[in-house]
Design a protein around this motif. Structure first.
Motif, PDB file in Angstrom:
ATOM      1  N   ASP A  50      -1.180 -11.515 -16.053  1.00 62.00           N
ATOM      2  CA  ASP A  50      -1.291 -10.047 -16.097  1.00 62.00           C
ATOM      3  C   ASP A  50      -2.458  -9.562 -15.245  1.00 62.00           C
ATOM      4  N   LEU A  51      -3.568 -10.303 -15.281  1.00 65.48           N
ATOM      5  CA  LEU A  51      -4.724  -9.932 -14.463  1.00 65.48           C
ATOM      6  C   LEU A  51      -4.408 -10.099 -12.982  1.00 65.48           C
ATOM      7  N   LEU A  52      -3.640 -11.149 -12.637  1.00 62.62           N
ATOM      8  CA  LEU A  52      -3.236 -11.354 -11.252  1.00 62.62           C
ATOM      9  C   LEU A  52      -2.364 -10.211 -10.768  1.00 62.62           C
ATOM     10  N   PHE A  53      -1.376  -9.821 -11.586  1.00 57.14           N
ATOM     11  CA  PHE A  53      -0.480  -8.719 -11.210  1.00 57.14           C
ATOM     12  C   PHE A  53      -1.272  -7.416 -11.015  1.00 57.14           C
ATOM     13  N   GLN A  54      -2.260  -7.174 -11.923  1.00 60.26           N
ATOM     14  CA  GLN A  54      -3.063  -5.951 -11.810  1.00 60.26           C
ATOM     15  C   GLN A  54      -3.850  -5.937 -10.498  1.00 60.26           C
ATOM     16  N   LEU A  55      -4.392  -7.099 -10.102  1.00 60.83           N
ATOM     17  CA  LEU A  55      -5.153  -7.183  -8.863  1.00 60.83           C
ATOM     18  C   LEU A  55      -4.251  -6.949  -7.644  1.00 60.83           C
ATOM     19  N   LEU A  56      -3.083  -7.618  -7.641  1.00 65.02           N
ATOM     20  CA  LEU A  56      -2.172  -7.472  -6.503  1.00 65.02           C
ATOM     21  C   LEU A  56      -1.666  -6.041  -6.369  1.00 65.02           C
ATOM     22  N   PRO A  92      -3.304  -2.899  -2.462  1.00 67.92           N
ATOM     23  CA  PRO A  92      -2.765  -2.025  -1.404  1.00 67.92           C
ATOM     24  C   PRO A  92      -3.146  -0.558  -1.562  1.00 67.92           C
ATOM     25  N   SER A  93      -3.305  -0.089  -2.801  1.00 69.07           N
ATOM     26  CA  SER A  93      -3.660   1.318  -3.013  1.00 69.07           C
ATOM     27  C   SER A  93      -5.100   1.613  -2.599  1.00 69.07           C
ATOM     28  N   HIS A  94      -5.882   0.549  -2.329  1.00 71.90           N
ATOM     29  CA  HIS A  94      -7.271   0.729  -1.902  1.00 71.90           C
ATOM     30  C   HIS A  94      -7.520   0.111  -0.523  1.00 71.90           C
ATOM     31  N   GLY A  95      -6.389  -0.128   0.199  1.00 71.10           N
ATOM     32  CA  GLY A  95      -6.521  -0.580   1.586  1.00 71.10           C
ATOM     33  C   GLY A  95      -6.624  -2.076   1.778  1.00 71.10           C
ATOM     34  N   TYR A  96      -6.269  -2.860   0.768  1.00 71.69           N
ATOM     35  CA  TYR A  96      -6.349  -4.312   0.876  1.00 71.69           C
ATOM     36  C   TYR A  96      -4.947  -4.930   0.740  1.00 71.69           C
ATOM     37  N   GLN A 102       3.474  -4.855  -0.915  1.00 67.67           N
ATOM     38  CA  GLN A 102       2.246  -4.972  -0.123  1.00 67.67           C
ATOM     39  C   GLN A 102       2.560  -4.927   1.364  1.00 67.67           C
ATOM     40  N   ARG A 103       3.648  -5.668   1.777  1.00 72.90           N
ATOM     41  CA  ARG A 103       4.019  -5.720   3.194  1.00 72.90           C
ATOM     42  C   ARG A 103       4.440  -4.338   3.692  1.00 72.90           C
ATOM     43  N   ILE A 104       5.223  -3.635   2.869  1.00 73.74           N
ATOM     44  CA  ILE A 104       5.660  -2.285   3.255  1.00 73.74           C
ATOM     45  C   ILE A 104       4.465  -1.363   3.450  1.00 73.74           C
ATOM     46  N   LEU A 105       3.545  -1.416   2.514  1.00 75.23           N
ATOM     47  CA  LEU A 105       2.360  -0.568   2.603  1.00 75.23           C
ATOM     48  C   LEU A 105       1.517  -0.923   3.823  1.00 75.23           C
ATOM     49  N   LEU A 106       1.454  -2.234   4.139  1.00 78.41           N
ATOM     50  CA  LEU A 106       0.686  -2.671   5.294  1.00 78.41           C
ATOM     51  C   LEU A 106       1.294  -2.118   6.584  1.00 78.41           C
TER      52      LEU A 106
END
Length: 664
Positions: free
Chosen positions: A604-610, A614-618, A647-651
């Motif tokens: 759950d912590l991993l999913f929250q980080l991922l 992207p919402s903060h530019g990473y 993530q890829r789409i946002l990138l």
């Protein structure tokens, strides 16, 4: 109705530090001046003489005989007062005595400081309902004199009758008890409550309260408010009130104001007495204005007043403050000739001024002269000379004088103990330091701020940092504010010996104290906590003070936390680091994700980080992406694929927006 004598309650003894607090209010001022003032209502005496009637038409004077009942009561009063078994005598004779008789006995016990009998009598009077306003007023006054202001307040609060509680004599007694015992803040709060409940203050009330402002911090402006209030209530300034106001000006360095009130008092027709002149002299002593002081003394003599011990010693204070040491020595000789130098005060004034001006050997000569004349000393002169030797680097002389004091005196106070402790600490006499601390315990003398400060500096000098730490903790627990410079040094030294937890404790004392902490201290403690691997505490420091810490140090903290910090706080740390403007590089994300890979239960912590990245530019780079896909069976292939796809789409969207920006 009889009432007890109520004075203004001005201080009657010298209070240390010696050279700074002189002169006090003379003991006789409040009682003598106020006694002649219309504010004072005297109590009836215990006995009444036989009255001789005036002769008429040449007849012989006839003595008027008292009744048998009166004489019987007078006899009973004396028996109760003089009985070795007071309780038995009171039980046997008290029933036949009137309230005024019992009040006379109450005052008799109070003036002779028979506190136990005083309390027993008052309790009996309450139980037998033989009590009056005068009883409360007198008893509360004596409670204050016996250094029991809490008891005085308890008696006042127990009064049920509203008219008695609001009686001005009763209120004045309890206010005076609080002032004379240093409970001035409580006194002012009670005064406001009394007014709210119906008290009409008189001149004695205001005089009592003004006395408290002599020692109060920023007392002058608050005293003016009180003066305005009494004038608004239709009361007028008298010589007693002016005298107190002059003393307030002197203690608050208000020399010009003191002059103004002194002249105003004379313009209103009040004749200054020795106390008024001494108070104005004391105001001049603050700036060492000896010219005005000499004119004032001459004016005093012209008015027919003879300078007394207080006024001449205050003039000596003016001279020493002005650096006129030759005149000071001449005046000291005059004081000796008049018999006014029988205690150490005038010698101490001159010694202290000489020592602080760097004339240590001249100060020692005055000290030696005092010793030859066998002038009694409470330790003040020793304290001055020991401190002077310490300041001058004459540590052996300071240590020897401290030893001499120990050998010749069996009475100590906190100031003297601190002075000797300082001398032994500067001379690195550990054994003597321990003896002083043991003596403080034996005498039940509680250490003050100076005691702790001396010890902490000494322990740091001797590299006994853990002992210094324990002293700081004890100081903090006693309610003293720790000094930042000294504690900052101790924090650094504790860090050097790997006492990171102790360093953090001292840091928190400063951080949650009353003063603002130096910005550099936050970064200093962060380095210490990182080195000691106290990463959770380090996280708190960064979270609360990140804007005061340099970005490279924050990045260093983040890197170490990703490696070995609490895994449950990894996401929080990354958010905090990002929030303070530190760009998080891929290596830090890689360490964080690698930690999650080893513990599938933290998915759950991993999913929250991922999802946060992207919402903060990473976004994850290719190596991290491959690592995640390789272990996707542990976390759910479908969910992992969706997150990485987003993530890829946002990138791509981010890169496209950047290109458009370059062409527009």
């Amino acid at each position: 109705m009889e009432v007890s004598v109520l004075g203004a309650g001005l201080p009657a003894s010298l209070v240390r530090p010696l050279p700074l607090s002189f002169p006090p209010t003379p003991p006789s001022f409040s009682s003598t001046i106020r006694a002649t003032n219309s504010h004072l209502i005297c109590a009836t005496t215990a006995t009444t003489p036989i009255v001789k009637e005036k002769p008429k038409n040449g007849e012989l004077a006839v003595q008027k005989r008292h009744s048998k009942s009166y004489l019987s009561r007078q006899s009973a009063i004396l028996e109760v007062q003089q009985s070795s078994d007071f309780g038995s005598a009171l039980s046997r004779l008290g029933g036949g005595l009137k309230v005024q008789d019992l009040n006379a006995i109450l005052r008799h016990f109070g003036t002779r400081k028979r506190w136990h009998d005083l309390s027993k009598l008052f309790e009996w009077m309450q139980q037998n309902r033989k009590i009056s306003v005068s009883s409360y007023s007198s008893y509360i006054k004596f409670m204050g004199e016996s250094l029991n202001p809490v008891g005085a307040l308890e008696i006042y609060n127990s009064i049920q009758d509203e008219s008695t509680r609001n009686n001005v004599f009763v209120c004045n007694s309890v206010l005076n008890s609080l002032v004379r015992n240093g409970k001035f803040d409580s006194c002012m709060k009670l005064f406001h409550q009394m007014k709210h409940d119906g008290l009409t203050p008189d001149a004695v009330t205001y005089s009592t309260l003004l006395t408290g402002f002599i020692r109060a911090k920023d007392g002058y402006p608050k005293a003016l408010e009180l003066v305005q209030e009494l004038q608004h209530n239709g009361l007028h300034m008298d010589s007693v009130l002016y005298g107190t106001l002059l003393a307030i000006c002197a203690s608050n360095n208000k020399c010009e104001e003191a002059e103004s009130y002194f002249n105003q008092m004379k313009d209103e027709g009040h004749s200054p007495n020795v106390f008024h002149y001494s108070s104005l002299l004391n105001a001049y002593s603050i700036v060492g204005n000896y010219k005005k002081a000499e004119v004032l003394v001459q004016d005093m003599k012209s008015a027919g007043l003879v300078p007394n011990k207080v006024s001449l010693t205050t003039l000596l204070k003016v001279y020493v403050r002005g650096g006129l040491f030759d005149k000071s020595k001449e005046l000291l000789a005059e004081l000796e000739a008049l018999g006014y130098a029988e205690d150490e005060m005038p010698y101490c004034l001159l010694m202290d001024a000489l020592a602080k001006a760097g004339h240590i050997h001249e100060a020692k000569s005055v000290f030696d002269e005092m010793q030859k004349k066998s002038v009694p000393s409470d330790g003040y002169s020793y304290s001055i000379m020991i401190s002077a030797f310490c300041r001058g680097g004459l540590l052996e002389e300071a240590k020897q004088l401290a030893k001499n004091f120990e050998a010749t005196h069996d009475r100590y106070d906190l100031v003297m103990l601190n002075t000797m402790l300082c001398a032994y600490c500067r001379a690195s006499e550990m054994e003597s330091v321990m003896e002083m601390l043991k003596k403080m315990d034996e005498l039940a003398i509680s250490p003050d701020y100076n005691t702790f400060h001396i010890l902490i500096k000494y322990f740091c000098k001797e590299k006994l940092y853990l002992l210094a730490y324990r002293t700081v903790v004890d100081m903090h627990n006693k309610g003293h504010q720790v000094e930042e410079d000294l504690c900052s040094l101790l924090i650094y030294r504790l860090g050097k010996i790997r006492a990171s937890s102790e360093a953090f404790t001292v840091y928190n004392m400063l951080r949650y104290g009353k003063s603002t902490v130096c910005k550099a201290l936050h970064e200093k403690i962060l380095h210490i906590l990182i080195a000691g691997r106290l990463l959770k505490d380090a996280y708190v420091v960064v979270k609360d003070n990140g804007e005061l810490i340099s970005l490279p140090v924050i990045k260093k903290f983040a890197t170490i936390f990703m490696k070995s910090g609490n895994i449950n706080l990894i996401n929080d740390v990354l958010k905090v680091v990002h929030g303070f403007g530190s760009k998080i590089d891929q290596e830090i994300f890689r360490m964080a994700i690698s930690r999650y890979m080893t513990l599938p239960e933290k998915k759950d912590l991993l999913f929250q980080l991922l999802q946060w990245m992207p919402s903060h530019g990473y976004v994850v780079d290719s190596s991290m992406r491959n690592l995640i896909l390789k272990n996707s069976h542990l976390f759910g292939r479908q969910l992992i694929a969706e997150i990485l796809s987003k993530q890829r789409i946002l990138l791509r969207s981010s890169k496209s927006n950047k290109r458009k920006g370059r062409y527009t």
